[in-house]
Design an enzyme around this catalytic site. Structure first.
Site, mmCIF file in Angstrom:
data_model
loop_
_atom_site.group_PDB
_atom_site.id
_atom_site.type_symbol
_atom_site.label_atom_id
_atom_site.label_comp_id
_atom_site.label_asym_id
_atom_site.label_seq_id
_atom_site.Cartn_x
_atom_site.Cartn_y
_atom_site.Cartn_z
ATOM 1 N N CYS A 37 30.620 60.022 14.514
ATOM 2 C CA CYS A 37 29.606 59.093 15.014
ATOM 3 C C CYS A 37 29.109 59.520 16.397
ATOM 4 O O CYS A 37 28.411 60.504 16.508
ATOM 5 C CB CYS A 37 30.170 57.669 14.994
ATOM 6 S SG CYS A 37 28.900 56.407 15.134
ATOM 7 N N HIS A 93 32.739 56.888 9.405
ATOM 8 C CA HIS A 93 33.986 56.728 10.157
ATOM 9 C C HIS A 93 35.219 56.897 9.272
ATOM 10 O O HIS A 93 35.680 55.920 8.670
ATOM 11 C CB HIS A 93 34.021 55.337 10.788
ATOM 12 C CG HIS A 93 33.127 55.195 11.967
ATOM 13 N ND1 HIS A 93 33.517 55.529 13.250
ATOM 14 C CD2 HIS A 93 31.845 54.771 12.067
ATOM 15 C CE1 HIS A 93 32.519 55.310 14.090
ATOM 16 N NE2 HIS A 93 31.492 54.857 13.397
ATOM 17 N N GLU A 125 38.227 57.180 10.242
ATOM 18 C CA GLU A 125 39.360 56.420 10.811
ATOM 19 C C GLU A 125 39.316 54.948 10.389
ATOM 20 O O GLU A 125 40.302 54.242 10.519
ATOM 21 C CB GLU A 125 39.389 56.564 12.342
ATOM 22 C CG GLU A 125 38.398 55.720 13.132
ATOM 23 C CD GLU A 125 36.965 56.248 13.094
ATOM 24 O OE1 GLU A 125 36.685 57.199 12.338
ATOM 25 O OE2 GLU A 125 36.113 55.688 13.826
#
Lengths: 220, 86
Positions: free
Chosen positions: A86, A195, A197
């Site tokens: 990002c 993302h 994560e």
């Protein structure tokens, strides 16, 4: 494997990335403030998401000139895995480690939603544990994620197999050719808008992100 | 003998890069309110800087050098124009 996660003022996905690396993947990992990142002996480095330096001038433009980037560049040149997520992707572009530009989403909105991603190549440090043409699920959350490049550069990236992931189905941001992630020539530097994560623990709704981070271990 | 010059730097999307903000302004404001004679709007960013230089030309050169050195714009997607005001 020792993995550094760089923190800039305004990073906000740094702890999430650390959590996945340390607790889910059991890797030796540490958060490092950008001014203190002066050691390129790490095996891999993650530039996490957020709003580094308030996104002033352009998202990632100021962090791209921070001293930490010198070591990131060195690690990139040494062929070590470098992942920008990002805002981290925006920083890699602004630092010139990846080509192109990330412009404001075509819908002029901050888009925050789960997306399906097609793996366009497994030849990258962050997709080598995934199959080409397979689909993974991961959220996006950004305002400037519309990848832009002229036709020549787009064709070049496509032919060289440097388009790493594309949105499957709906194109949420108007990004050219559905591009969600690209790599450098060597495939060791990857920038991605989604993302991983946030999709690395079943409690959060998905674990496909683990394969993205886990790819680092397979890459050599 | 240096003096202070006021320089404007305008950063805008290249013509081939869509400018959704400009498109929204023209579609949802300008055309809806009857200003049909307006055919295109492109948005951008304006930086006004004060710079020490020996002449107008020197001020322009220094500003341009800084823009390129610090990548104040992304040459892939943006174009810049630099003009010296005084």
């Amino acid at each position: 494997m020792r993995v550094a996660v760089i923190q800039f003022p305004g990073s906000n996905c740094d702890h999430d990335a650390l959590q996945v690396l340390t607790n889910n993947l059991k890797l030796e990992s540490k958060l490092i403030w950008h001014n203190d990142f002066n050691d390129s002996s790490w095996d891999a480095v993650i530039l996490p998401g957020g709003f580094s330096f308030g996104d002033h001038l352009r998202a990632g433009a100021i962090a791209a000139h921070s001293s930490a980037i010198k070591n990131v560049r060195k690690m990139a040149n040494d062929g070590k895995p470098v992942l920008g997520i990002c805002n981290g992707f925006q920083i890699l572009i602004e630092a010139g480690l990846l080509p192109g530009a990330l412009l404001r989403n075509a819908c002029l909105k901050f888009v925050c939603k789960w997306t399906n991603l097609r793996i366009e190549t497994s030849h990258s440090a962050f997709t080598c544990a995934l199959d080409t043409n397979s689909t993974i699920r991961m959220p996006i959350a950004h305002n400037e994620g519309r990848f832009f490049a002229d036709e020549d550069l787009l064709n070049h990236l496509t032919t060289e197999g440097r388009v790493v992931m594309t949105y499957s189905g709906e194109n949420p941001t108007g990004t050219l050719r559905g591009i969600a992630a690209i790599s450098n020539e060597g495939g060791n530097v990857v920038g991605m808008m989604p993302h991983p994560e946030r999709a690395s623990d079943a409690t959060l709704g998905g674990t496909d992100g683990l394969k993205v981070f886990g790819s680092m271990l397979k890459w050599s | 003998m240096n003096q202070l010059f006021s320089v404007e730097i305008i950063i805008s999307n290249k013509p081939q890069a869509r400018d959704p903000e400009g498109e929204t302004i023209i579609r949802d404001l300008v055309h809806k309110t009857g200003y049909e004679s307006v055919k295109e709007i492109r948005t951008g960013k304006l930086l006004t800087i004060q710079i020490d230089a020996s002449s107008q030309e020197d001020a322009r050169d220094r500003a341009l050098l800084m823009c390129n050195d610090l990548r104040l714009y992304n040459p892939v997607a943006h174009s810049i124009s630099v003009r010296v005001r005084s």
